[in-house]
Design a protein around this motif. Structure first.
Motif, short mmCIF file in Angstrom:
data_model
loop_
_atom_site.label_atom_id
_atom_site.label_comp_id
_atom_site.label_asym_id
_atom_site.label_seq_id
_atom_site.Cartn_x
_atom_site.Cartn_y
_atom_site.Cartn_z
N LEU A 197 -3.24 -9.68 -3.94
CA LEU A 197 -1.86 -9.21 -4.10
C LEU A 197 -1.78 -7.73 -3.77
CD1 LEU A 197 -0.93 -10.86 -7.54
CD2 LEU A 197 -0.81 -11.86 -5.25
N LEU A 198 -0.75 -7.39 -2.99
CA LEU A 198 -0.46 -5.98 -2.72
C LEU A 198 0.87 -5.68 -3.39
CD1 LEU A 198 -0.98 -3.29 -1.12
CD2 LEU A 198 0.30 -4.32 0.75
N ASP A 199 0.87 -4.80 -4.37
CA ASP A 199 2.06 -4.53 -5.17
C ASP A 199 2.68 -5.83 -5.69
OD1 ASP A 199 1.89 -1.78 -4.84
OD2 ASP A 199 2.93 -1.88 -2.91
N GLY A 200 1.84 -6.72 -6.12
CA GLY A 200 2.31 -7.95 -6.74
C GLY A 200 2.66 -9.07 -5.78
N LYS B 262 0.80 -1.41 6.22
CA LYS B 262 0.71 -0.88 4.85
C LYS B 262 -0.73 -0.63 4.45
CE LYS B 262 4.81 -3.05 2.86
NZ LYS B 262 5.21 -4.20 2.04
N VAL B 263 -1.65 -1.34 5.08
CA VAL B 263 -3.06 -1.23 4.73
C VAL B 263 -3.84 -0.83 5.99
CG1 VAL B 263 -5.05 -2.43 3.78
CG2 VAL B 263 -2.76 -3.01 2.97
N GLY B 264 -4.10 0.46 6.13
CA GLY B 264 -4.79 0.96 7.32
C GLY B 264 -6.29 0.82 7.20
N MET B 265 -6.99 1.02 8.31
CA MET B 265 -8.44 0.81 8.27
C MET B 265 -9.18 1.84 9.12
SD MET B 265 -10.42 -2.77 8.81
CE MET B 265 -11.66 -3.14 7.60
N VAL B 266 -10.32 2.27 8.59
CA VAL B 266 -11.21 3.15 9.34
C VAL B 266 -12.56 2.44 9.41
CG1 VAL B 266 -12.38 5.38 9.37
CG2 VAL B 266 -10.01 5.22 8.59
N PHE B 267 -13.17 2.46 10.59
CA PHE B 267 -14.35 1.62 10.83
C PHE B 267 -15.64 2.42 10.72
CE2 PHE B 267 -10.70 -0.34 12.64
CZ PHE B 267 -10.88 -1.69 12.48
N GLN B 268 -16.73 1.64 10.76
CA GLN B 268 -18.05 2.22 10.59
C GLN B 268 -18.37 3.25 11.68
OE1 GLN B 268 -20.77 -0.90 9.95
NE2 GLN B 268 -22.52 0.43 9.65
N ALA C 81 -6.80 9.99 11.07
CA ALA C 81 -5.44 10.45 11.40
C ALA C 81 -4.62 9.30 11.99
CB ALA C 81 -5.50 11.61 12.38
N ARG C 82 -5.23 8.54 12.88
CA ARG C 82 -4.55 7.41 13.51
C ARG C 82 -4.11 6.39 12.45
NH1 ARG C 82 -8.37 4.30 17.58
NH2 ARG C 82 -9.31 3.63 15.63
N ALA C 83 -4.98 6.19 11.46
CA ALA C 83 -4.66 5.20 10.42
C ALA C 83 -3.58 5.70 9.48
CB ALA C 83 -5.92 4.83 9.65
N ILE C 84 -3.54 7.02 9.20
CA ILE C 84 -2.54 7.50 8.24
C ILE C 84 -1.23 7.90 8.91
CG2 ILE C 84 -4.22 8.22 6.50
CD1 ILE C 84 -3.81 11.09 7.42
N ALA C 85 -1.20 7.91 10.25
CA ALA C 85 0.03 8.30 10.94
C ALA C 85 1.18 7.39 10.54
CB ALA C 85 -0.18 8.26 12.45
N PHE C 86 0.87 6.18 10.20
CA PHE C 86 1.87 5.18 9.78
C PHE C 86 2.27 5.34 8.33
CE2 PHE C 86 1.48 1.55 12.93
CZ PHE C 86 2.83 1.59 13.22
N ASN C 87 1.59 6.27 7.65
CA ASN C 87 1.84 6.47 6.22
C ASN C 87 1.62 5.17 5.42
OD1 ASN C 87 2.32 8.25 4.23
ND2 ASN C 87 4.54 7.94 4.22
N PRO C 88 0.41 4.62 5.49
CA PRO C 88 0.15 3.36 4.79
C PRO C 88 0.03 3.59 3.28
CG PRO C 88 -1.89 4.18 5.68
CD PRO C 88 -0.83 5.16 6.10
N GLU C 89 0.01 2.51 2.53
CA GLU C 89 -0.21 2.65 1.10
C GLU C 89 -1.70 2.73 0.80
OE1 GLU C 89 1.68 0.28 -2.16
OE2 GLU C 89 2.88 -0.36 -0.43
N VAL C 90 -2.42 1.87 1.47
CA VAL C 90 -3.85 1.73 1.20
C VAL C 90 -4.62 2.06 2.47
CG1 VAL C 90 -5.67 0.13 0.48
CG2 VAL C 90 -3.35 -0.12 -0.44
N TYR D 74 -2.67 8.45 -0.86
CA TYR D 74 -2.96 7.05 -0.55
C TYR D 74 -3.95 6.49 -1.57
CZ TYR D 74 -1.36 9.07 3.85
OH TYR D 74 -0.64 9.75 4.79
N THR D 75 -4.08 5.18 -1.53
CA THR D 75 -5.10 4.52 -2.32
C THR D 75 -6.25 4.17 -1.38
OG1 THR D 75 -3.39 3.58 -3.71
CG2 THR D 75 -5.57 2.53 -3.79
N LEU D 76 -7.46 4.58 -1.73
CA LEU D 76 -8.57 4.39 -0.81
C LEU D 76 -9.57 3.37 -1.35
CD1 LEU D 76 -9.41 8.11 0.10
CD2 LEU D 76 -7.63 6.65 1.02
#
Lengths: 283, 258
Positions: B74-77, B91-97, B166-175, B204-206
């Motif tokens: 669940l994301l925010d319920g 809403k949920v961005g990702m950074v890779f290895q 930066a690319r992942a947070i440009a969208f202003n995700p939650e997580v 953000y929540t990491l």
């Protein structure tokens, strides 16, 4: 001698043999072509005359150069949409599925069909279709030849492009997906740009094959020793005229045919060189 | 943000199992939660399922049809499986290895790649602002502001990884999901990323997957320890590191395996 040295000498001899063989081919082509170039000079390349009547012999390569270049480029144009979409389907859209596996084997199967069989098929299946369209009287001509040529080079372009496309790192695609991109967006904004130079290379390789293809074209192009007057008119290619006429040729005519062979060799080398240049620019 | 009171848990994982092949669960019945504006570290030895668990949170497994997922997140319920996957991944961005900037794009284009990939048209001024903000947020702006139109792949590994953040947070995700984001980096670049994560958790929540225990101890607020696909133990990082309840956690923390 140590094992290391033996290996080194063996490898050296093998490479030297290849070098000597190619040098030998070039030298004998030059030697054989020399009489024709002596007789006609540069005019041999730009003239479209082909008159084997004894006493008024005159030979020029232009009709065949035109035929070869036109059929090959037309074949490439027809091949690009087919090969490009098939390779995307196999290597990206349906990658790893049974459908893609079957299609991959079919493409490889197409590549293994002998040229003469394609010619046969073109002659008995495609040519009547062309006649039925009403665009040509007998069905022979540049377009018929190009169509078969296109089908023949599609497998090469497809399997090489598919190879390149499946080499695009999964992590790049995942990065795009993680940004909310759809599959179409990933393919057009990430996969194709990353694979671009390899895809171009595969089409240049296919063009190289089309330039030298002989049998199927000979059976379909109509073998008229003139510059083709239109897409549906007959013509002849460099490889075809050699295949058709070398058996009964001698003297100046034989030298003219060898000169055409030399020119074909140079054109193919030029295309490959251009291909490498393009790859370097994009890579 | 909407005005309804939000629970402190951004993500709730409920009895989640993931199998790469039938009958063999790489993640087995995991139930856990992730708190808002915190760093939650997922630790464990190689092959314990920590990356597999992380990649379930933005439905990355759906790219591979053989992978089967059971249970719910669940994301925010709201169940992430009931959302559109595109909306979820924004809403949920990702950074890779390994740093993976798009090699065909400039630094500038990489930062706004999320918008261009989704065909979202922005005014030049809006894009400029997003790029500057995102790059400032990852402390990369001063290093690259003169070379925004060069390819991102010219940067050093650490800079590339910050570009990817930066690319992942440009969208202003939650997580923001981070899959061992420093494992390919040298110690200096690693410490820069760690400082950055400490800043980013304010917004953000990491969720951070790491095989590096000291990294988890240094920067995370909560920790989960996974072993053989199971969530062995989770809790406040300080508590888990000093007084682990499970003998397996203790064995891992003291270097007996992993």
């Amino acid at each position: 001698m140590s094992g290391d040295r033996v290996t080194k000498v063996l490898l050296f001899i093998s490479s030297l043999t290849i070098l000597l063989l190619s040098a030998g081919i070039v030298i004998s082509l030059f030697g054989g072509a020399l009489p024709a170039f002596r007789e006609f000079g540069f005019r041999f390349i730009i003239s479209s005359a082909w008159n084997p009547t004894a006493g008024s012999e005159e030979y020029g390569a232009m009709s065949f150069i035109a035929g070869t270049v036109i059929t090959s480029i037309l074949a490439l144009i027809i091949c690009i949409p087919m090969a490009f979409s098939t390779s995307l389907f196999i290597a990206e859209y349906y990658n790893g599925t049974r459908t893609s596996g079957i299609l991959r084997s079919l493409v490889d199967l197409l590549a293994g069909i002998p040229s003469i069989v394609y010619g046969f098929w073109g002659f008995y299946a495609l040519r009547p279709l062309m006649v039925a369209t009403g665009l040509t009287d007998q069905g022979f001509g540049v377009f018929t030849a190009s169509l078969v040529l296109a089908i023949m080079i599609v497998p090469y372009a497809t399997s090489l492009s598919a190879e390149i496309i499946s080499m695009v790192p999964a992590e790049l695609k995942e990065a795009a997906y993680s940004l909310g991109a759809t599959r179409r967006e990933v393919i057009f904004s990430v996969v194709i740009p990353s694979a671009r130079s390899g895809i171009i290379a595969s089409f240049i390789l296919a063009l190289g094959r089309a330039l030298g293809e002989t049998m199927a074209v000979t059976m379909l192009i109509g073998n008229a020793n003139v510059i083709p007057k239109g897409l549906f008119a007959p013509g002849n290619t460099m490889a075809s005229v050699i295949a058709n006429q070398f058996g009964e040729a001698s003297g100046l005519k034989m030298s003219a045919l060898i000169a055409i062979g030399l020119l074909l060799f140079l054109i193919t080398a030029l295309v490959n060189y251009l291909g490498k240049l393009i790859i370097k620019r994009f890579a | 943000m909407n005005n309804t009171p939000q629970s402190n848990n951004v993500l709730e994982i409920r009895d989640l199992s993931i199998a790469y092949e039938p009958g063999k669960n790489a993640v087995n019945g995991v139930t856990a939660s992730v708190k808002r504006n915190s760093i939650t570290a997922i630790m464990g030895p190689s092959g314990c399922g920590k990356s597999t668990l992380l990649r379930a949170m933005n439905r990355m497994h759906e790219l591979y049809p053989n992978i089967r997922t059971k249970g719910d997140i669940l994301l925010d319920g709201q169940s992430i499986f009931s959302m559109s996957v595109i909306e979820l991944r924004r809403k949920v961005g990702m950074v890779f290895q390994r740093p993976n900037p798009f090699p065909n794009m400039t630094i500038y284009e990489n930062v706004v790649a999320g918008f261009s990939l989704n065909d979202i048209r922005l005014k030049k001024s809006q894009r400029d602002e997003i790029v500057e903000n995102a790059l400032r947020n990852v402390t990369l702006w001063d290093e690259v502001k003169e070379s925004l139109y060069r390819k991102g792949t010219f940067l050093s590994g650490g800079q590339q990884q910050r570009l990817c953040v930066a690319r992942a947070i440009a969208f202003n995700p939650e997580v923001l999901l981070l899959d061992e984001p420093t494992s390919a980096l040298d110690p200096i670049a690693t410490s820069k990323i760690e400082d950055l994560l400490g800043e980013l958790k304010k917004k953000y929540t990491l969720v951070l997957v790491t095989h590096n225990m000291s990294q988890a101890a240094r920067i995370s607020d909560d920790s989960m320890f996974m072993y053989l696909g199971e969530l062995v133990e989770s809790g406040r990082t300080g508590t888990l590191f000093t007084t682990p309840k499970d003998p397996r956690t203790e064995a891992y923390l003291t270097g007996k395996f992993g």
